[in-house]
Design a protein around this motif. Sequence first.
Motif, PDB file in Angstrom:
ATOM      1  N   ILE A 181       0.835  -1.202   0.000  1.00 22.92           N
ATOM      2  CA  ILE A 181       0.000   0.000   0.000  1.00 22.92           C
ATOM      3  C   ILE A 181       0.873   1.257   0.000  1.00 22.92           C
ATOM      4  O   ILE A 181       0.556   2.252  -0.662  1.00 22.92           O
ATOM      5  N   GLU A 182       1.986   1.215   0.737  1.00 17.15           N
ATOM      6  CA  GLU A 182       2.935   2.333   0.723  1.00 17.15           C
ATOM      7  C   GLU A 182       3.399   2.644  -0.694  1.00 17.15           C
ATOM      8  O   GLU A 182       3.412   3.804  -1.125  1.00 17.15           O
ATOM      9  N   LYS A 183       3.814   1.601  -1.405  1.00 18.14           N
ATOM     10  CA  LYS A 183       4.333   1.787  -2.773  1.00 18.14           C
ATOM     11  C   LYS A 183       3.236   2.263  -3.719  1.00 18.14           C
ATOM     12  O   LYS A 183       3.474   3.100  -4.597  1.00 18.14           O
ATOM     13  N   LEU A 184       2.029   1.732  -3.524  1.00 16.92           N
ATOM     14  CA  LEU A 184       0.930   2.071  -4.425  1.00 16.92           C
ATOM     15  C   LEU A 184       0.523   3.531  -4.301  1.00 16.92           C
ATOM     16  O   LEU A 184       0.283   4.212  -5.309  1.00 16.92           O
ATOM     17  N   TYR A 185       0.465   4.040  -3.057  1.00 15.93           N
ATOM     18  CA  TYR A 185      -0.040   5.387  -2.822  1.00 15.93           C
ATOM     19  C   TYR A 185       1.048   6.409  -2.501  1.00 15.93           C
ATOM     20  O   TYR A 185       0.745   7.607  -2.361  1.00 15.93           O
TER      21      TYR A 185
END
Length: 272
Positions: free
Chosen positions: A242-246
Motif C-alpha cells: 500500500i505504501e508503494k501504491l499510494y
Amino acid sequence: MVIGIDVGGSTTKIVGIENGEIRSPQFIKAEDPVTSLFGAFGKYIYDNRIDLSSIEQVMLTGVGSAYVEGNLYGLPTSKVDEFVANARGAGYGSGLDRMIVVSMGTGTSFIKVEGDSIEHLGGMALGGGTLQGLSRIIFKTHDIKYVMSMAMRGDVSAVDLQIRDISKTEIPGLPYGVTASNFGKAESNAEPDDVAAGIINMILQAIGSAANFIAKNSGIQDFVLIGNLSMLPQCRPTFDKIEKLYGIRVHIPEFREYRTALGAALSFQENK
C-alpha cells in the motif's frame, strides 16, 4: 505511577507509566466490560506487585468505560475521549508531529493529528470484528490464530482478481500484483487456506485504501497503525504494498495493541 485502561466490550487493556517508562502492558477477556476492567486491574497490580498507594491516577477510555462510575478502588479516576487516547498513544515515541492514526479494532477509525490538534475524520465498519464474524460463518471457528495460520499458508492470488488477470501489460500506477477485485476470481471449491488469505487481504487493503483517501487533502503522508488488527502477521507486508501504491509512509509501532490505554495515561500527564 499513572495507569491507563482501555475498556472494550469484553477485552480490557492496561498499561502503567512510571518515570516515563511503559510498564508491563497486559490484557484480559471477560463476559462484560465491568468484569473485564476489574479483572485486568486486579491482575495487573498483583502480577507487578504494585502498591495502591503508589498509583497517582487511573485514566479510563474505550467504549466500556461508560459502564464505570466513580473512582476505581478509591483511587483518583478520570475518563478521556477514545480518539484523544488513540492520538496520544500512537504519537508516543514516533517523532511525528503530523500523522493519520488508523485505529484498527473491532471497526476502524481515522484520526488526524497536527501538533496539539486532534480531529476524528471518520471510520468504517470493517476491522477485527469483520474477521471474527466471517471466520465463524465460513470456517466455524472462534480461533483467530488458527485462521491467521490458514491465511499464511494460503495464496491470495487464487481468489483475488489481479491486474495481471485482466491486462496484458502493467497499467501506469497499477503493477501486475495489485488487486483489481477482492474474491473476483474465487470459485465455489476454493481452498479454505486461500479464502482465509483473501479475507485478511480484503480487510487490510480496504482499510489502507480508505486511510489514503480520507487523508488525501490533508497533505499528511505518515500513517500510524494501532489496535489488535495491526498485530496480524499479514499487516506489514500488505501495507508495504500500500505504501508503494499510494506513495505514503506506514508506521507500525511497538506495543501497538496497547496504544489506546497508553494514550489515556499520557493524557493525564500532559494535562498535568
